[in-house]
Write a protein that holds these residues in place. Structure first.
Motif, PDB file in Angstrom:
ATOM      1  N   UNK A  25       0.820  -1.189  -0.057  1.00 15.09           N
ATOM      2  CA  UNK A  25      -0.051   0.022  -0.106  1.00 15.09           C
ATOM      3  C   UNK A  25       0.839   1.145   0.065  1.00 15.09           C
ATOM      4  N   UNK A  26       0.885   1.883  -1.033  1.00 20.34           N
ATOM      5  CA  UNK A  26       1.374   3.431  -1.085  1.00 20.34           C
ATOM      6  C   UNK A  26       0.346   4.455  -1.011  1.00 20.34           C
ATOM      7  N   UNK A  27       0.471   5.015   0.192  1.00 17.19           N
ATOM      8  CA  UNK A  27      -0.251   6.284   0.451  1.00 17.19           C
ATOM      9  C   UNK A  27       0.485   7.639   0.283  1.00 17.19           C
ATOM     10  N   UNK A  28      -0.092   8.677   0.172  1.00 19.34           N
ATOM     11  CA  UNK A  28       0.464   9.984   0.252  1.00 19.34           C
ATOM     12  C   UNK A  28       1.553  10.218   1.272  1.00 19.34           C
ATOM     13  N   UNK A  29       1.474   9.651   2.483  1.00 14.07           N
ATOM     14  CA  UNK A  29       2.310  10.105   3.474  1.00 14.07           C
ATOM     15  C   UNK A  29       2.912   8.660   4.355  1.00 14.07           C
ATOM     16  N   UNK A  30       2.566   7.525   3.773  1.00 13.16           N
ATOM     17  CA  UNK A  30       3.229   6.316   4.418  1.00 13.16           C
ATOM     18  C   UNK A  30       3.204   5.172   3.370  1.00 13.16           C
ATOM     19  N   UNK A  31       3.977   3.997   3.528  1.00 15.57           N
ATOM     20  CA  UNK A  31       3.985   2.873   2.926  1.00 15.57           C
ATOM     21  C   UNK A  31       4.017   1.771   3.743  1.00 15.57           C
ATOM     22  N   UNK A  32       3.088   0.879   3.403  1.00 12.60           N
ATOM     23  CA  UNK A  32       2.967  -0.506   4.111  1.00 12.60           C
ATOM     24  C   UNK A  32       3.275  -1.607   3.400  1.00 12.60           C
ATOM     25  N   UNK A  33       3.985  -2.336   3.625  1.00  9.87           N
ATOM     26  CA  UNK A  33       4.622  -3.719   2.795  1.00  9.87           C
ATOM     27  C   UNK A  33       4.387  -4.882   3.594  1.00  9.87           C
ATOM     28  N   UNK A  34       3.306  -5.448   3.391  1.00  7.29           N
ATOM     29  CA  UNK A  34       3.112  -6.820   3.945  1.00  7.29           C
ATOM     30  C   UNK A  34       3.771  -8.018   3.303  1.00  7.29           C
ATOM     31  N   UNK A  35       4.627  -8.793   4.239  1.00  2.16           N
ATOM     32  CA  UNK A  35       5.460  -9.841   3.571  1.00  2.16           C
ATOM     33  C   UNK A  35       5.227 -11.023   4.158  1.00  2.16           C
ATOM     34  N   UNK A  36       5.776 -12.244   3.683  1.00  4.35           N
ATOM     35  CA  UNK A  36       5.768 -13.379   4.448  1.00  4.35           C
ATOM     36  C   UNK A  36       6.437 -13.577   5.705  1.00  4.35           C
ATOM     37  N   UNK A  37       7.239 -12.424   5.939  1.00  4.24           N
ATOM     38  CA  UNK A  37       8.016 -12.367   7.314  1.00  4.24           C
ATOM     39  C   UNK A  37       7.476 -11.424   8.184  1.00  4.24           C
ATOM     40  N   UNK A  38       7.024 -10.243   7.726  1.00  3.61           N
ATOM     41  CA  UNK A  38       6.713  -9.044   8.530  1.00  3.61           C
ATOM     42  C   UNK A  38       5.705  -8.163   7.938  1.00  3.61           C
ATOM     43  N   UNK A  39       5.187  -6.986   8.742  1.00  8.58           N
ATOM     44  CA  UNK A  39       4.477  -5.996   8.106  1.00  8.58           C
ATOM     45  C   UNK A  39       5.417  -4.674   8.364  1.00  8.58           C
ATOM     46  N   UNK A  40       5.887  -4.263   7.102  1.00  4.47           N
ATOM     47  CA  UNK A  40       6.760  -2.748   7.145  1.00  4.47           C
ATOM     48  C   UNK A  40       5.858  -1.609   7.227  1.00  4.47           C
ATOM     49  N   UNK A  41       6.118  -0.678   7.836  1.00  5.29           N
ATOM     50  CA  UNK A  41       5.397   0.359   7.933  1.00  5.29           C
ATOM     51  C   UNK A  41       6.362   1.819   7.936  1.00  5.29           C
ATOM     52  N   UNK A  42       6.111   2.718   7.308  1.00  9.91           N
ATOM     53  CA  UNK A  42       7.297   3.955   7.173  1.00  9.91           C
ATOM     54  C   UNK A  42       6.473   5.140   7.730  1.00  9.91           C
ATOM     55  N   UNK A  43       7.354   6.090   8.239  1.00  5.32           N
ATOM     56  CA  UNK A  43       6.820   7.529   8.439  1.00  5.32           C
ATOM     57  C   UNK A  43       8.304   8.292   8.468  1.00  5.32           C
ATOM     58  N   UNK A  44       8.156   9.565   8.366  1.00  9.17           N
ATOM     59  CA  UNK A  44       9.233  10.391   8.286  1.00  9.17           C
ATOM     60  C   UNK A  44       9.891  10.365   9.825  1.00  9.17           C
ATOM     61  N   UNK A  45      11.191  10.123   9.978  1.00  8.67           N
ATOM     62  CA  UNK A  45      11.906  10.037  11.041  1.00  8.67           C
ATOM     63  C   UNK A  45      12.251  11.602  11.767  1.00  8.67           C
ATOM     64  N   UNK A  46      12.075  11.562  12.877  1.00 10.08           N
ATOM     65  CA  UNK A  46      12.537  13.007  13.608  1.00 10.08           C
ATOM     66  C   UNK A  46      13.868  13.195  14.264  1.00 10.08           C
ATOM     67  N   UNK A  47      15.013  12.253  13.293  1.00  6.98           N
ATOM     68  CA  UNK A  47      16.242  12.610  13.730  1.00  6.98           C
ATOM     69  C   UNK A  47      16.692  14.004  13.056  1.00  6.98           C
ATOM     70  N   UNK A  48      17.755  14.610  13.830  1.00  5.36           N
ATOM     71  CA  UNK A  48      18.051  15.744  13.642  1.00  5.36           C
ATOM     72  C   UNK A  48      18.767  15.831  12.126  1.00  5.36           C
ATOM     73  N   UNK A  49      19.379  14.823  11.740  1.00  2.00           N
ATOM     74  CA  UNK A  49      20.054  14.751  10.440  1.00  2.00           C
ATOM     75  C   UNK A  49      18.957  15.069   9.277  1.00  2.00           C
ATOM     76  N   UNK A  50      17.592  14.753   9.595  1.00  2.00           N
ATOM     77  CA  UNK A  50      16.850  15.259   8.626  1.00  2.00           C
ATOM     78  C   UNK A  50      16.656  16.728   8.154  1.00  2.00           C
ATOM     79  N   UNK A  51      17.227  17.332   9.097  1.00  2.00           N
ATOM     80  CA  UNK A  51      17.046  18.970   8.781  1.00  2.00           C
ATOM     81  C   UNK A  51      18.442  19.461   8.251  1.00  2.00           C
TER      82      UNK A  51
END
Length: 221
Positions: A25-51
């Motif tokens: 599933x590819x949404x405007x603000x996130x990605x969800x990948x369901x596999x044989x091993x796990x469900x992967x979800x994404x979101x922007x990280x709040x690490x300082x390096x992002x700035x």
């Protein structure tokens, strides 16, 4: 960030060989990948390096396979290929940017979370969080971290990160970090001391020492 690109990178760099994709599933603000091993979800990280100016985006990827939640970090440099930060050779090469756009504190923060696992030799480090949204590890920024940020009464003494750079660009970064995990009836942390060294002409290298293991943390704080 372009979520279609994020989805492609997750499939190519984060999934392990042999994983079969069941649903994507590819949404405007996130990605969800369901596999044989796990469900992967994404979101922007709040690490300082992002700035930082040379970074187009930083993404935290959580692989959920209850009761195990594993965190992956993706970094998208401007004009460069994506970086899977859980791979030690990638983190080592990233250290070349110290003094050239990457702040030492930003670098230490990535180690604090993505290298909080018990085993960090690779080829891919798998830091575990207690829930899908909980961080796997933290960089210690202040000496009173275990009183002000998270209550761990019996934690060993810690100190803020220290960065020293020589005239030739060689540098040493020292800092403390900790993980956080569940025991049968309690929660606990392990506390680590880090020494990371590098320079403009070589990848970084590091040593991590466990100062304390299974230090109990009150459940209600």
């Amino acid at each position: 960030m372009n979520t279609e690109r994020i989805a492609e990178v997750v499939q190519r760099q984060v999934l392990t060989p042999g994983e079969t994709i069941k649903d994507l599933s590819i949404l405007p603000d996130a990605v969800f990948v369901n596999t044989s091993a796990a469900m992967y979800s994404t979101k922007p990280a709040d690490w300082a390096v992002a700035d930082e100016d040379w970074v187009a985006g930083a993404i935290r990827v959580v692989a959920s396979r209850q009761p195990i939640f594993t965190t992956h970090g993706l970094l998208f440099p401007v004009g460069g290929g994506p970086l899977h930060l859980n791979r030690p050779e990638v983190m080592a090469d990233l250290g070349r940017r110290i003094g050239a756009g990457l702040s030492p504190l930003s670098y230490a923060e990535l180690f604090g979370e993505l290298y909080s696992a018990w085993e960090i030799d690779g080829p891919v480090v798998h830091p575990f969080g207690v829930t899908r949204t909980a961080r796997a590890g933290w960089l210690v920024r202040e000496a009173d971290h275990f009183a002000r940020v998270t209550a761990v009464p019996d934690a060993p003494p810690v100190a803020p990160p220290v960065f020293e750079q020589g005239a030739g660009g060689e540098w040493t970064l020292t800092f403390f970090s900790h993980n956080f995990y569940l025991l049968e009836f309690d929660t606990a942390v392990d506390v680590y001391a880090w020494t990371v060294t590098g320079g403009p002409d070589r990848p970084a290298s590091w040593e991590r020492t466990a100062l304390a293991k299974r230090v109990l943390r009150p459940l209600l704080t």
